[in-house]
Design an enzyme around this catalytic site. Structure first.
Site, PDB file in Angstrom:
ATOM      1  N   GLY A  10       0.830  -1.218   0.000  1.00 25.17           N
ATOM      2  CA  GLY A  10       0.000   0.000   0.000  1.00 25.17           C
ATOM      3  C   GLY A  10       0.857   1.258   0.000  1.00 25.17           C
ATOM      4  N   ASP A  61       8.027   5.384   8.344  1.00 22.04           N
ATOM      5  CA  ASP A  61       7.369   4.907   9.547  1.00 22.04           C
ATOM      6  C   ASP A  61       6.158   5.799   9.787  1.00 22.04           C
ATOM      7  OD1 ASP A  61       7.481   2.839  11.504  1.00 22.04           O
ATOM      8  OD2 ASP A  61       7.671   4.422  12.991  1.00 22.04           O
ATOM      9  N   PHE A 167      -5.447   0.998   3.270  1.00 23.12           N
ATOM     10  CA  PHE A 167      -4.968  -0.141   4.060  1.00 23.12           C
ATOM     11  C   PHE A 167      -4.942   0.274   5.524  1.00 23.12           C
ATOM     12  CE2 PHE A 167      -1.238   2.335   2.887  1.00 23.12           C
ATOM     13  CZ  PHE A 167      -0.485   2.378   4.050  1.00 23.12           C
ATOM     14  N   ARG A 194       1.288  10.635   4.412  1.00 23.58           N
ATOM     15  CA  ARG A 194       2.326  10.104   3.522  1.00 23.58           C
ATOM     16  C   ARG A 194       2.439  10.953   2.273  1.00 23.58           C
ATOM     17  NH1 ARG A 194       0.851   5.657   3.825  1.00 23.58           N
ATOM     18  NH2 ARG A 194       2.312   5.081   5.457  1.00 23.58           N
TER      19      ARG A 194
HETATM   20  O1  LIG Z   1       7.251  -1.232   8.306  1.00 20.67           O
HETATM   21  P1  LIG Z   1       6.784  -1.522   6.884  1.00 20.67           P
HETATM   22  O2  LIG Z   1       7.326  -2.788   6.311  1.00 20.67           O
HETATM   23  O3  LIG Z   1       6.977  -0.344   5.960  1.00 20.67           O
HETATM   24  O4  LIG Z   1       5.192  -1.748   6.919  1.00 20.67           O
HETATM   25  P2  LIG Z   1       4.160  -1.472   8.106  1.00 20.67           P
HETATM   26  O5  LIG Z   1       2.778  -1.633   7.529  1.00 20.67           O
HETATM   27  O6  LIG Z   1       4.499  -2.262   9.334  1.00 20.67           O
HETATM   28  O7  LIG Z   1       4.434   0.048   8.334  1.00 20.67           O
HETATM   29  P3  LIG Z   1       4.466   0.974   9.629  1.00 20.67           P
HETATM   30  O8  LIG Z   1       5.250   0.336  10.717  1.00 20.67           O
HETATM   31  O9  LIG Z   1       4.886   2.326   9.167  1.00 20.67           O
HETATM   32  O10 LIG Z   1       2.929   1.059   9.920  1.00 20.67           O
HETATM   33  C1  LIG Z   1       2.430   1.219  11.190  1.00 20.67           C
HETATM   34  C2  LIG Z   1       0.989   0.860  11.224  1.00 20.67           C
HETATM   35  O11 LIG Z   1       0.232   1.967  10.760  1.00 20.67           O
HETATM   36  C3  LIG Z   1      -0.587   1.583   9.687  1.00 20.67           C
HETATM   37  N1  LIG Z   1      -0.512   2.615   8.661  1.00 20.67           N
HETATM   38  C4  LIG Z   1       0.611   3.169   8.142  1.00 20.67           C
HETATM   39  N2  LIG Z   1       0.299   4.048   7.190  1.00 20.67           N
HETATM   40  C5  LIG Z   1      -1.050   4.045   7.101  1.00 20.67           C
HETATM   41  C6  LIG Z   1      -1.971   4.710   6.284  1.00 20.67           C
HETATM   42  O12 LIG Z   1      -1.582   5.540   5.328  1.00 20.67           O
HETATM   43  N3  LIG Z   1      -3.260   4.480   6.473  1.00 20.67           N
HETATM   44  C7  LIG Z   1      -3.685   3.618   7.406  1.00 20.67           C
HETATM   45  N4  LIG Z   1      -2.899   2.929   8.206  1.00 20.67           N
HETATM   46  C8  LIG Z   1      -1.582   3.132   8.057  1.00 20.67           C
HETATM   47  C9  LIG Z   1      -0.046   0.258   9.141  1.00 20.67           C
HETATM   48  O13 LIG Z   1      -1.075  -0.550   8.615  1.00 20.67           O
HETATM   49  C10 LIG Z   1       0.568  -0.342  10.388  1.00 20.67           C
HETATM   50  O14 LIG Z   1      -0.407  -1.036  11.149  1.00 20.67           O
END
Ligand SMILES: O=P(O)(O)OP(=O)(O)OP(=O)(O)OC[C@H]1O[C@@H](n2cnc3c(O)ncnc32)[C@H](O)[C@@H]1O
Length: 208
Positions: A10, A61, A167, A194
């Site tokens: 995503g 992050d 997502f 983002r």
């Molecule tokens: O660390 P990576 O591999 O990049 O993937 P991740 O999904 O674990 O990435 P993060 O640690 O940055 O994400 C923290 C949480 O926040 C959520 N999240 C991050 N960006 C988001 C968005 O744009 N919209 C909704 N939820 C988001 C994501 O689904 C995770 O549960």
């Protein structure tokens, strides 16, 4: 080649709108340090990712910060999504009268090289975050790799889940009458944490 190092497709889908074919998704699960701020987590992730990949990398992050819950789940958003799940985070938020929340994102770039000092005010703000991470011991040692940080944030409200797009926590986060899961990628990017961080990064990267 620039690598977006993430396990989350995503994120790369959103990044492609800004970086086009210039960015590859590299699926490496770099170790995430535990910290109360996103900046040091992203910075240390970018250093690990660069050491692994050996080419320019960005890592991102992000997290959901619920105001009345003192920013919960914040930097623990990923863990909380895996354990409680998004629906239960809504149930916790629902019990509160004040449902204001924000999404925050920090993009960290590392290519192994030091960065020129820049007078740009956006960069100054980012340097402050970088300095904060260094103060917390994430990068002041002589051998540590330089990292540049780009931040973005969007304010919204927790709501009952709606929408099929996006997502993570997108279905329970409403901005201007729509949840982020009800928006297509372009509309989400135009207002999202983002999208804002990516726009700053893409502008800076194009001028390098
Ligand atoms: O660390 P990576 O591999 O990049 O993937 P991740 O999904 O674990 O990435 P993060 O640690 O940055 O994400 C923290 C949480 O926040 C959520 N999240 C991050 N960006 C988001 C968005 O744009 N919209 C909704 N939820 C988001 C994501 O689904 C995770 O549960």
């Amino acid at each position: 080649m620039l690598h977006y190092v993430t396990t989350n497709p995503g994120k790369t889908r959103e990044a492609r709108e800004y970086l086009g074919g210039e960015v590859a998704q590299t699926n490496f699960d770099y170790p995430e340090i535990q910290a109360s701020e996103l900046g040091p987590i992203a910075a240390e992730g970018a250093r690990s990712a660069y050491r692994e990949v050996g080419e320019p990398v960005i890592v991102d992050d992000a997290g959901l910060f619920v105001e009345t819950l003192d920013g919960f789940p914040g930097p623990y958003s990923s863990y909380v999504e895996e354990t409680l799940g998004v629906e239960r985070v809504w149930q916790i938020g629902k019990a509160e009268e004040d449902r204001r929340a924000s999404f925050r994102c920090v993009i960290a770039y590392c290519d192994g090289q030091p960065f020129d000092a820049s007078p740009d005010p956006v960069d100054r703000a980012d340097r402050h975050v970088a300095a904060a991470s260094d103060e917390e011991g994430e990068g002041d040692d002589a051998g540590s790799l330089p990292v540049k940080l780009f931040t973005g944030r969007v304010q919204g409200t927790l709501v009952a889940p709606r929408g099929e797009g996006g997502f993570g926590y997108d279905p329970i986060f409403e901005h201007d009458g729509q949840t982020l899961a009800e928006m297509d990628t372009e509309a989400k990017n135009a207002i999202s944490h983002r999208g804002r961080a990516l726009a700053k990064f893409a502008e800076w990267f194009a001028q390098r």
